[in-house]
Design an enzyme around this catalytic site. Structure first.
Site, PDB file in Angstrom:
ATOM      1  N   GLU A   1     -15.514 -13.142  46.683  1.00 60.46           N
ATOM      2  CA  GLU A   1     -14.296 -13.226  47.474  1.00 60.46           C
ATOM      3  C   GLU A   1     -13.094 -13.444  46.564  1.00 60.46           C
ATOM      4  O   GLU A   1     -13.137 -14.272  45.653  1.00 60.46           O
ATOM      5  CB  GLU A   1     -14.473 -14.411  48.441  1.00 60.46           C
ATOM      6  CG  GLU A   1     -13.513 -14.455  49.586  1.00 60.46           C
ATOM      7  CD  GLU A   1     -13.787 -15.686  50.463  1.00 60.46           C
ATOM      8  OE1 GLU A   1     -14.951 -16.162  50.511  1.00 60.46           O
ATOM      9  OE2 GLU A   1     -12.843 -16.175  51.076  1.00 60.46           O
TER      10      GLU A   1
ATOM     11  N   LYS B   1     -17.706 -21.981  45.535  1.00 62.35           N
ATOM     12  CA  LYS B   1     -16.453 -21.698  44.831  1.00 62.35           C
ATOM     13  C   LYS B   1     -16.779 -21.549  43.348  1.00 62.35           C
ATOM     14  O   LYS B   1     -17.613 -22.304  42.810  1.00 62.35           O
ATOM     15  CB  LYS B   1     -15.465 -22.846  45.030  1.00 62.35           C
ATOM     16  CG  LYS B   1     -15.020 -23.039  46.480  1.00 62.35           C
ATOM     17  CD  LYS B   1     -14.071 -21.953  46.940  1.00 62.35           C
ATOM     18  CE  LYS B   1     -13.527 -22.273  48.332  1.00 62.35           C
ATOM     19  NZ  LYS B   1     -12.596 -21.222  48.810  1.00 62.35           N
TER      20      LYS B   1
ATOM     21  N   ASP C   1     -16.631 -17.458  45.976  1.00 57.53           N
ATOM     22  CA  ASP C   1     -15.195 -17.318  46.220  1.00 57.53           C
ATOM     23  C   ASP C   1     -14.449 -17.782  44.977  1.00 57.53           C
ATOM     24  O   ASP C   1     -14.614 -18.923  44.548  1.00 57.53           O
ATOM     25  CB  ASP C   1     -14.802 -18.175  47.438  1.00 57.53           C
ATOM     26  CG  ASP C   1     -13.350 -17.958  47.862  1.00 57.53           C
ATOM     27  OD1 ASP C   1     -12.636 -17.184  47.189  1.00 57.53           O
ATOM     28  OD2 ASP C   1     -12.933 -18.569  48.860  1.00 57.53           O
TER      29      ASP C   1
ATOM     30  N   LYS D   1      -9.012 -14.801  58.839  1.00 54.59           N
ATOM     31  CA  LYS D   1      -8.579 -16.175  59.114  1.00 54.59           C
ATOM     32  C   LYS D   1      -7.321 -16.092  59.938  1.00 54.59           C
ATOM     33  O   LYS D   1      -6.314 -15.530  59.485  1.00 54.59           O
ATOM     34  CB  LYS D   1      -8.252 -16.905  57.812  1.00 54.59           C
ATOM     35  CG  LYS D   1      -9.442 -17.371  57.039  1.00 54.59           C
ATOM     36  CD  LYS D   1      -8.996 -18.176  55.828  1.00 54.59           C
ATOM     37  CE  LYS D   1     -10.208 -18.545  54.998  1.00 54.59           C
ATOM     38  NZ  LYS D   1      -9.818 -19.050  53.674  1.00 54.59           N
TER      39      LYS D   1
ATOM     40  N   ASP E   1      -9.387 -12.111  50.940  1.00 54.72           N
ATOM     41  CA  ASP E   1      -8.999 -13.231  51.792  1.00 54.72           C
ATOM     42  C   ASP E   1      -7.479 -13.417  51.643  1.00 54.72           C
ATOM     43  O   ASP E   1      -6.699 -12.793  52.372  1.00 54.72           O
ATOM     44  CB  ASP E   1      -9.813 -14.471  51.353  1.00 54.72           C
ATOM     45  CG  ASP E   1      -9.465 -15.746  52.102  1.00 54.72           C
ATOM     46  OD1 ASP E   1      -8.664 -15.687  53.051  1.00 54.72           O
ATOM     47  OD2 ASP E   1      -9.967 -16.834  51.745  1.00 54.72           O
TER      48      ASP E   1
END
Ligand code: MG
Length: 370
Positions: free
Chosen positions: A215, A165, A190, A263, A239
């Site tokens: 991401e 992250k 991300d 997801k 995402d």
């Protein structure tokens, strides 16, 4: 013909082994909603809505999902006949948005359908793999020593891809140190929408670290992501921006990304996740299966989903032991050399909920009957 005679919601808690922080939220104790349904013949299906306490990732919370399931989705499906998941989805269609809530009930229906037919959910979805490959995702770790220790630990366990992250102020320096220490490891980041289009020059700095993808870089729309993608060599993966298969189609048409994270909770269930898979596969766009700190039921659903042929990039579906000391299913979901077995020979989701563990962790229950 299926008919749900009884349905219940179970808010269940578990605690992460490692506290987690992204640019959008921080968490340690999780509260997910389990959905149990039973048909007129006594067959049972379980689902899991991996909800969050706060609305900082995709807007829903444990409280909103509980409300939508109890007051809208249950009354729409309990006692009503359906034969296919498409028909069940049509019963739920009046509810807009609230994808995490919908995914929990839909997952229970897939499990019930599989158990009734003696088939695995992976089989029902069209899965082709017996095992899937997984990477691991780490939250923001400002302490480099701690970050290196975690990366070493999971690489030693055989995971093949590192996801970090990032956030403004905790990005290029971190990548510089990680790349110096791990020059060739497959690496992605991300941002959870932490940047704005005016950060384009700064984001170009990511290109030098040979990342598999960045991401969800921007807190902005698909057009802004398309402009950023034209300015970057690093592929963008979307995402949070993609809440339906149609969103994915639009993003690909615009050139907003070159990779898609799938997801099922974000998309509203397995059916929409498979549609997203099919759209990306037809266009040769690589996809991977994301996670939501899932307990064992939703994690088993991810295994089934990721067994589809279009999932060509290692996903975030690590073994449960990376997240929890004790999970709620048996057998436990484990990784060996970064690979997880798809439970194709067992009916339904293939990992049995352990009722005693669920009961011990349950905070509240709601029951509905036809
Ligand atoms: Mg993400």
């Amino acid at each position: 013909m299926m008919r749900i005679a009884r349905a219940s919601l179970h808010e269940v808690t578990n605690v992460l082994v490692d506290p987690f922080r992204s640019s959008s939220h921080a968490t340690r104790e999780l509260q997910h909603i389990l959905v149990r349904i039973e048909d007129e013949g006594g067959a049972i299906g379980w689902g899991e809505a991996p909800t969050m306490r706060d609305p900082f990732y995709i807007g829903e919370t444990t409280e909103t999902a509980w409300h939508i399931l109890r007051d809208f989705l249950f009354p729409m499906v309990v006692g009503r006949p359906w034969e296919t998941i498409e028909q069940l989805a049509a019963l739920m269609a009046p509810v807009k948005g609230n994808t995490v809530a919908r995914s929990g009930l839909e997952m229970a229906a897939w499990d019930l359908l599989g158990r009734s037919q003696g088939r695995s959910v992976a089989d029902l979805l069209g899965g082709t793999r017996d095992e899937i490959h997984s990477g691991f995702a780490l939250g923001i770790e400002p302490d480099s020593g701690r970050l290196f220790e975690l990366i070493d630990r999971y690489l030693d366990q055989g995971y093949r891809r590192v996801k970090l992250k990032v956030a403004p102020g905790l990005d290029l320096d971190v990548l510089e140190r990680v790349r110096a220490r791990f020059p060739s490891v497959p690496l992605m980041v991300d941002a959870n929408a932490a940047y704005s289009p005016s950060d384009t020059d700064h984001l170009r700095g990511f290109d030098q670290y040979d990342l598999m993808m960045i991401e969800e870089p921007l807190d902005a729309d698909l057009f802004a992501h398309a402009e950023l993608q034209r300015a970057l060599r690093t592929p963008i993966c979307l995402d949070e921006s993609l809440r339906s298969a149609g969103d994915a189609r639009g993003a690909l048409r615009l050139g907003s990304c070159r990779v898609v994270s799938v997801k099922l909770a974000r998309l509203g269930g397995l059916l929409e996740a498979v549609r997203t898979h099919d759209i990306c596969r037809a266009q040769g766009i690589p996809i991977w299966c994301g996670g939501m700190h899932d307990f064992g039921i939703a994690r088993a659903a991810n295994l089934a989903l990721a067994s589809l042929p279009g999932f060509t990039i290692p996903g975030d579906v690590s073994g449960s032991d990376k997240y929890f000391e004790e999970d709620i299913v048996d057998p436990p979901i484990t990784a060996h050399g970064g690979a997880l077995a798809v439970p194709r020979s067992r009916p339904g989701l293939g990992h049995e909920p352990v009722l005693e563990r669920i009961a011990r962790r349950t905070v509240r229950i709601h029951e509905a009957r036809a």
